[in-house]
Design a protein around this motif. Structure first.
Motif, PDB file in Angstrom:
ATOM      1  N   SER A  53       0.827  -1.213   0.000  1.00 36.10           N
ATOM      2  CA  SER A  53       0.000   0.000   0.000  1.00 36.10           C
ATOM      3  C   SER A  53       0.859   1.260   0.000  1.00 36.10           C
ATOM      4  O   SER A  53       0.582   2.214  -0.736  1.00 36.10           O
ATOM      5  CB  SER A  53      -0.918   0.008   1.231  1.00 36.10           C
ATOM      6  OG  SER A  53      -1.830  -1.066   1.193  1.00 36.10           O
ATOM      7  N   ALA A  54       1.931   1.245   0.822  1.00 36.71           N
ATOM      8  CA  ALA A  54       2.806   2.415   0.893  1.00 36.71           C
ATOM      9  C   ALA A  54       3.520   2.653  -0.432  1.00 36.71           C
ATOM     10  O   ALA A  54       3.675   3.803  -0.871  1.00 36.71           O
ATOM     11  CB  ALA A  54       3.822   2.229   2.017  1.00 36.71           C
ATOM     12  N   LEU A  55       3.951   1.574  -1.096  1.00 35.70           N
ATOM     13  CA  LEU A  55       4.629   1.712  -2.393  1.00 35.70           C
ATOM     14  C   LEU A  55       3.668   2.250  -3.448  1.00 35.70           C
ATOM     15  O   LEU A  55       4.032   3.108  -4.267  1.00 35.70           O
ATOM     16  CB  LEU A  55       5.197   0.361  -2.829  1.00 35.70           C
ATOM     17  CG  LEU A  55       6.437  -0.132  -2.076  1.00 35.70           C
ATOM     18  CD1 LEU A  55       6.734  -1.585  -2.429  1.00 35.70           C
ATOM     19  CD2 LEU A  55       7.652   0.738  -2.388  1.00 35.70           C
ATOM     20  N   GLY A  60       5.686   7.782   2.694  1.00 29.69           N
ATOM     21  CA  GLY A  60       6.618   7.242   3.665  1.00 29.69           C
ATOM     22  C   GLY A  60       5.859   6.622   4.825  1.00 29.69           C
ATOM     23  O   GLY A  60       4.732   7.021   5.132  1.00 29.69           O
ATOM     24  N   THR A  61       6.473   5.648   5.465  1.00 27.84           N
ATOM     25  CA  THR A  61       5.843   5.005   6.622  1.00 27.84           C
ATOM     26  C   THR A  61       6.905   4.246   7.399  1.00 27.84           C
ATOM     27  O   THR A  61       8.023   4.061   6.914  1.00 27.84           O
ATOM     28  CB  THR A  61       4.708   4.057   6.185  1.00 27.84           C
ATOM     29  OG1 THR A  61       3.957   3.655   7.328  1.00 27.84           O
ATOM     30  CG2 THR A  61       5.263   2.806   5.499  1.00 27.84           C
ATOM     31  N   GLU A 150      13.062  14.838  -7.705  1.00 30.99           N
ATOM     32  CA  GLU A 150      12.773  14.622  -9.131  1.00 30.99           C
ATOM     33  C   GLU A 150      12.568  13.132  -9.393  1.00 30.99           C
ATOM     34  O   GLU A 150      11.703  12.723 -10.151  1.00 30.99           O
ATOM     35  CB  GLU A 150      13.938  15.148  -9.981  1.00 30.99           C
ATOM     36  CG  GLU A 150      14.108  16.663  -9.902  1.00 30.99           C
ATOM     37  CD  GLU A 150      15.271  17.139 -10.759  1.00 30.99           C
ATOM     38  OE1 GLU A 150      15.813  16.313 -11.527  1.00 30.99           O
ATOM     39  OE2 GLU A 150      15.635  18.324 -10.664  1.00 30.99           O
ATOM     40  N   ASN A 151      13.418  12.339  -8.758  1.00 28.09           N
ATOM     41  CA  ASN A 151      13.282  10.887  -8.878  1.00 28.09           C
ATOM     42  C   ASN A 151      12.198  10.432  -7.910  1.00 28.09           C
ATOM     43  O   ASN A 151      12.339  10.537  -6.702  1.00 28.09           O
ATOM     44  CB  ASN A 151      14.622  10.216  -8.523  1.00 28.09           C
ATOM     45  CG  ASN A 151      14.520   8.691  -8.522  1.00 28.09           C
ATOM     46  OD1 ASN A 151      13.485   8.131  -8.856  1.00 28.09           O
ATOM     47  ND2 ASN A 151      15.595   8.041  -8.133  1.00 28.09           N
ATOM     48  N   GLY A 152      11.099   9.941  -8.445  1.00 28.95           N
ATOM     49  CA  GLY A 152       9.972   9.593  -7.599  1.00 28.95           C
ATOM     50  C   GLY A 152      10.066   8.229  -6.959  1.00 28.95           C
ATOM     51  O   GLY A 152       9.077   7.735  -6.411  1.00 28.95           O
ATOM     52  N   LYS A 153      11.227   7.582  -7.039  1.00 31.53           N
ATOM     53  CA  LYS A 153      11.362   6.216  -6.539  1.00 31.53           C
ATOM     54  C   LYS A 153      11.374   6.193  -5.011  1.00 31.53           C
ATOM     55  O   LYS A 153      12.028   7.000  -4.361  1.00 31.53           O
ATOM     56  CB  LYS A 153      12.647   5.589  -7.083  1.00 31.53           C
ATOM     57  CG  LYS A 153      12.750   4.083  -6.816  1.00 31.53           C
ATOM     58  CD  LYS A 153      14.056   3.508  -7.345  1.00 31.53           C
ATOM     59  CE  LYS A 153      14.078   3.474  -8.859  1.00 31.53           C
ATOM     60  NZ  LYS A 153      15.279   2.708  -9.355  1.00 31.53           N
ATOM     61  N   SER A 185       9.384  12.563   1.610  1.00 29.68           N
ATOM     62  CA  SER A 185      10.522  11.666   1.882  1.00 29.68           C
ATOM     63  C   SER A 185      10.517  10.412   1.010  1.00 29.68           C
ATOM     64  O   SER A 185      11.556   9.932   0.585  1.00 29.68           O
ATOM     65  CB  SER A 185      10.529  11.257   3.351  1.00 29.68           C
ATOM     66  OG  SER A 185       9.485  10.342   3.627  1.00 29.68           O
ATOM     67  N   LYS A 186       9.326   9.860   0.751  1.00 29.90           N
ATOM     68  CA  LYS A 186       9.207   8.572   0.032  1.00 29.90           C
ATOM     69  C   LYS A 186      10.139   7.532   0.661  1.00 29.90           C
ATOM     70  O   LYS A 186      10.827   6.776  -0.021  1.00 29.90           O
ATOM     71  CB  LYS A 186       9.530   8.740  -1.457  1.00 29.90           C
ATOM     72  CG  LYS A 186       8.422   9.446  -2.215  1.00 29.90           C
ATOM     73  CD  LYS A 186       8.630   9.351  -3.708  1.00 29.90           C
ATOM     74  CE  LYS A 186       7.424   9.915  -4.431  1.00 29.90           C
ATOM     75  NZ  LYS A 186       6.646   8.925  -5.096  1.00 29.90           N
TER      76      LYS A 186
END
Length: 409
Positions: A53-55, A60-61, A150-153, A185-186
């Motif tokens: 779900s978080a991905l 972030g979690t 910029e990098n959404g990973k 943060s992702k």
């Protein structure tokens, strides 16, 4: 999926087929990756669902996983990560690509090195691969997790052996638990520790409650679960009598519920059979021989030779370490616990001076690592023996054994 990467599928690929004993030894090795992890299906589904779900949401979690050693915490998380990575590599639209970083507190000489490890992993695509100090890495990470990237990973960080990353100011634990809560943060942190309430003890209830940790606790394995775990690894191999595996499972569950110890005992039992001139299956008698052999180590023999209060002091150290979640604790804390134990069980209590001498003697014997240069209540001490050796040796003592009956329940 796991069978594709399991070392069990690669062993002796070009050699002659393994005998049932050789195959059993390989499958029972604690480092072998099994095709599946029985008895942790519920925990697997819970962790997998939460990470998935978080991905998908790109948020972030933080997940906090606790439980005594040998209960499958790390193995379960790694199996979840492998499954998610596999789906991502297959371009499953439900699982976006993500980076995975593993930080093990046992492998770090300084907890602050966790910052450098994380920054190096996040910076893997950069042309500038210059190593940075932990202090500089902390500054860079602060900036990165505060700004939109910029990098959404997403990055998933496994912080294993979190108990060993505790510092005086608790900044490492605080930062790794706080960063995932920042909007851009992702960062997903999966923290694994032996103590259920480590965040509350180290960060205070007020701070830890703000962090919204998802908590999952792994209970010690029962004898039925240990039996299933060992039997699953021996599937298709006729090297054990069924009641021999049952016997090993019951013996281990009575002490710790540690799956690794159950595997070690059964593996040693196979080695004993191989050494005998007449080949036969592993029986209860052979398993019992392996157990006695493994628990007749110099450490166990040494503990069994100690006085009542020396044993009680070691048990007090072990219990306080588990309760507090710190490997290094203060003499005064242990002494108080020791005296309370005597009071609760109507034992004649020693004086604090007596306990100091007991602590010194155990330090000289290297059963404890004692802070040098001071002999006071604030003196730091560390247990230098395994919990299982202490438990096994002390259970045989009539008085101390009675105090340990409910220790693992």
């Amino acid at each position: 999926m796991l069978s594709d990467i399991s070392p069990l599928r690669k062993v002796n690929h070009d050699a002659s087929p393994l005998s049932s004993y050789e195959l059993a030894r390989e499958r029972l090795h604690v480092s072998a990756i099994p095709d599946s992890l029985p008895c942790r299906e519920d925990e697997f589904e819970e962790i997998s669902g939460y990470l998935e779900s978080a991905l998908q949401e790109g948020t972030g979690t933080c997940i906090y996983i606790s439980g005594v050693p040998g209960t499958g915490k790390t193995a379960t998380v790694l199996e979840v990560i492998r499954g998610l990575q596999y789906r991502s590599e297959q371009e499953d639209e439900d699982i976006p690509a993500f980076d995975f970083v593993e930080i093990n507190g046992m492998k770090l000489t300084d907890a602050n090195h966790a910052y450098s490890l994380l920054w190096d992993s996040l910076n893997h695509d950069s042309n500038n691969k210059k190593k940075v100090t932990p202090a500089h890495a902390l500054e860079l990470l602060e900036t990165r997790f505060s700004d939109e990237q910029e990098n959404g990973k997403t990055t998933v960080v496994l912080m294993d052996e979190l108990d060993l990353l505790v510092t005086k100011k608790q900044t490492v634990m605080y930062n790794f638990f706080e960063w995932p809560n920042r909007p851009h943060s992702k960062l997903i942190v999966v923290a694994i520790a032996n103590t259920m309430d480590l965040p509350e003890r180290m960060l205070s209830n007020k701070i830890s409650s703000r962090m919204g940790l998802k908590r999952i606790n792994f209970q010690a394995y029962s004898h039925q679960q240990l039996h299933e775990i060992v039997s699953s690894r021996l599937k298709g191999i006729e090297a054990f009598e069924q009641d021999a595996v049952e016997f090993a499972a019951r013996k281990v569950s009575a002490v710790s519920g540690d799956a690794r110890r159950a595997l070690d005992i059964c593996r040693r039992a196979v080695e004993i059979v191989e050494q005998q001139s007449t080949k036969k299956t592993v029986t209860i008698g052979i398993v019992n021989q392996a157990i006695k052999e493994m628990f007749s180590s110099p450490s166990v023999s040494f503990i069994q030779s100690l006085s009542l209060h020396q044993k009680l002091f070691l048990v007090s150290v072990m219990q306080r370490v588990r309760q507090i979640g710190l490997a290094e604790i203060e003499f005064g804390d242990v002494a108080q616990h020791h005296l309370h134990t005597c009071q609760w069980n109507h034992l004649e209590p020693p004086t604090t001076s007596d306990l100091m001498r007991i602590c010194e003697s155990l330090g000289q014997a290297r059963a404890l690592v004692v802070e040098g240069g001071r002999l006071d209540l604030g003196m730091r001490i560390t247990l230098n023996l395994s919990d299982e050796d202490v438990l096994m040796a002390c259970k045989a003592d009539r008085i101390v054994g009675r105090l340990l009956v409910n220790f693992n329940k």
